[in-house]
Design an enzyme around this catalytic site. Structure first.
Site, PDB file in Angstrom:
ATOM      1  N   ARG A 260      65.251  -9.789  48.806  1.00  0.00           N
ATOM      2  CA  ARG A 260      63.884 -10.298  48.957  1.00  0.00           C
ATOM      3  C   ARG A 260      63.413 -11.032  47.712  1.00  0.00           C
ATOM      4  O   ARG A 260      62.872 -12.140  47.782  1.00  0.00           O
ATOM      5  CB  ARG A 260      62.938  -9.137  49.277  1.00  0.00           C
ATOM      6  CG  ARG A 260      63.079  -8.592  50.686  1.00  0.00           C
ATOM      7  CD  ARG A 260      62.248  -7.356  50.887  1.00  0.00           C
ATOM      8  NE  ARG A 260      62.680  -6.289  49.991  1.00  0.00           N
ATOM      9  CZ  ARG A 260      62.070  -5.108  49.888  1.00  0.00           C
ATOM     10  NH1 ARG A 260      60.993  -4.859  50.595  1.00  0.00           N
ATOM     11  NH2 ARG A 260      62.525  -4.179  49.068  1.00  0.00           N
TER      12      ARG A 260
ATOM     13  N   GLY B  70      71.511 -11.455  42.703  1.00  0.00           N
ATOM     14  CA  GLY B  70      70.853 -10.767  43.813  1.00  0.00           C
ATOM     15  C   GLY B  70      70.146 -11.753  44.722  1.00  0.00           C
ATOM     16  O   GLY B  70      69.089 -11.466  45.291  1.00  0.00           O
TER      17      GLY B  70
ATOM     18  N   ALA C 136      61.011  -8.288  30.656  1.00  0.00           N
ATOM     19  CA  ALA C 136      59.643  -7.843  30.913  1.00  0.00           C
ATOM     20  C   ALA C 136      59.620  -6.963  32.149  1.00  0.00           C
ATOM     21  O   ALA C 136      60.359  -7.204  33.108  1.00  0.00           O
ATOM     22  CB  ALA C 136      58.716  -9.036  31.105  1.00  0.00           C
TER      23      ALA C 136
ATOM     24  N   HIS D 142      53.309   0.863  45.207  1.00  0.00           N
ATOM     25  CA  HIS D 142      54.313  -0.131  45.593  1.00  0.00           C
ATOM     26  C   HIS D 142      54.825   0.167  46.996  1.00  0.00           C
ATOM     27  O   HIS D 142      54.557   1.237  47.555  1.00  0.00           O
ATOM     28  CB  HIS D 142      55.491  -0.138  44.611  1.00  0.00           C
ATOM     29  CG  HIS D 142      55.203  -0.857  43.335  1.00  0.00           C
ATOM     30  ND1 HIS D 142      54.561  -0.252  42.277  1.00  0.00           N
ATOM     31  CD2 HIS D 142      55.463  -2.128  42.937  1.00  0.00           C
ATOM     32  CE1 HIS D 142      54.433  -1.126  41.287  1.00  0.00           C
ATOM     33  NE2 HIS D 142      54.977  -2.269  41.667  1.00  0.00           N
TER      34      HIS D 142
ATOM     35  N   LYS E 182      60.762   0.777  46.991  1.00  0.00           N
ATOM     36  CA  LYS E 182      60.956   0.817  45.534  1.00  0.00           C
ATOM     37  C   LYS E 182      61.589   2.145  45.143  1.00  0.00           C
ATOM     38  O   LYS E 182      61.143   3.208  45.572  1.00  0.00           O
ATOM     39  CB  LYS E 182      59.628   0.622  44.802  1.00  0.00           C
ATOM     40  CG  LYS E 182      59.784   0.474  43.292  1.00  0.00           C
ATOM     41  CD  LYS E 182      58.500  -0.013  42.639  1.00  0.00           C
ATOM     42  CE  LYS E 182      58.624  -0.101  41.124  1.00  0.00           C
ATOM     43  NZ  LYS E 182      59.698  -1.035  40.711  1.00  0.00           N
TER      44      LYS E 182
ATOM     45  N   ALA F 288      70.512 -12.888  47.650  1.00  0.00           N
ATOM     46  CA  ALA F 288      70.318 -12.653  49.081  1.00  0.00           C
ATOM     47  C   ALA F 288      69.224 -11.631  49.366  1.00  0.00           C
ATOM     48  O   ALA F 288      68.865 -11.416  50.527  1.00  0.00           O
ATOM     49  CB  ALA F 288      71.629 -12.205  49.723  1.00  0.00           C
TER      50      ALA F 288
END
EC number: 1.17.1.8
Length: 267
Positions: A12, A8, A122, A155, A159, A10
């Site tokens: 953020r 992933g 985690a 968040h 999300k 590319a």
């Protein structure tokens, strides 16, 4: 040098991970992968992360770079992570998994893979959050059943899962300390005539707004006083640095499913 691949790359979080890897002594980005339909495939990973050229081109297939890394860092989506898990298990690659939103059954697949390869999984790789988990365990054991417990998390608007994996992990830590099963006592939001609160329950409240990186508060409310344990993240870099730290920690480890409590020696 620990050879690290970022899945992933590319996105953020992927770009932040690339930056963190390149900033960490003993670590080096040797592979970067994104989805096949990405228009950025073939671009230099360093330029994607605004670091300048580093000579690692964005690939669209993990199999194409199988010989170029020792450990894969994956903060993507459960369906993607599970495919990568099968690949890494087959090829003997270590994994750092920061993906959230797994079902109970999917988490069992991680445990099964841990029999063959070393994995750090985690919900949150922040050092501060993991110290908070230790504090939550202590607080719950001391306060016991004399408090009402609520977990509030916020968040950014993008999300896709709720409550956050970190909030759920906080709930698990508190529930385990009190000898409760979180699946039985969790209450996700309230509306209408709910009646009086059951002291045994653990409540969750979720906020999705703006560009909030991640705020978590656990409230222990008693008669006459409240204890609040809060962690606020202001940058994704805190998660990325923790993930790279875990990748270095895995070097030479036996197969197993570890978490950041192991990495930070908080057990």
């Amino acid at each position: 040098m620990r050879r690290i691949a970022v899945m992933g790359a590319a996105g953020r979080m992927g770009k932040t991970l690339i930056e963190a890897v390149q900033q960490t002594p003993g670590a080096g980005l040797t592979a970067a992968i994104d989805r096949p339909d990405s228009s950025l495939v073939g671009a230099d990973a360093g330029e994607l992360a605004a670091l300048g050229r580093i000579g690692v081109l964005l690939s669209d297939d993990l199999a194409k770079v199988a010989d170029e890394f020792d450990v894969l860092i994956d903060f993507t989506h459960p369906s993607v992570t599970l495919k990568n898990l099968a690949f890494c298990r087959k090829h003997g690659k270590a994994m750092i998994i920061g993906t959230t939103g797994f079902t109970v059954e999917e988490k069992q697949l991680l445990a099964e893979a841990g029999k063959d390869i070393p994995i750090v999984f985690a919900a949150n790789f922040s050092v501060g959050v993991n110290l908070s988990l230790k504090l939550l365990d202590m607080a719950a054991r001391v306060l016991g059943d004399d408090v009402d417990i609520e977990i509030i998390e916020a968040h950014h608007r993008h999300k896709v899962d709720a409550p956050s994996g970190t909030a759920l992990r906080m709930g698990e830590v508190v529930a385990n300390a009190l000898g409760r099963d979180l699946q039985e006592v969790a209450v996700y939001g309230r509306e209408g005539q709910t009646g009086a609160r059951d002291r045994k329950t653990i409540g969750f409240a979720t906020v999705r707004a703006g560009d909030v990186v991640g705020d978590h508060t656990v409230l222990f409310a008693a008669e006459g006083e409240r204890l609040e344990i809060t962690h606020k993240a202001s940058s994704r870099m805190t998660f990325a640095k923790g993930a790279v730290r875990a990748a270095l920690w895995l070097d030479g480890r036996e197969p197993g499913l570890y978490d950041m409590q192991d990495v930070l020696e908080l057990r």
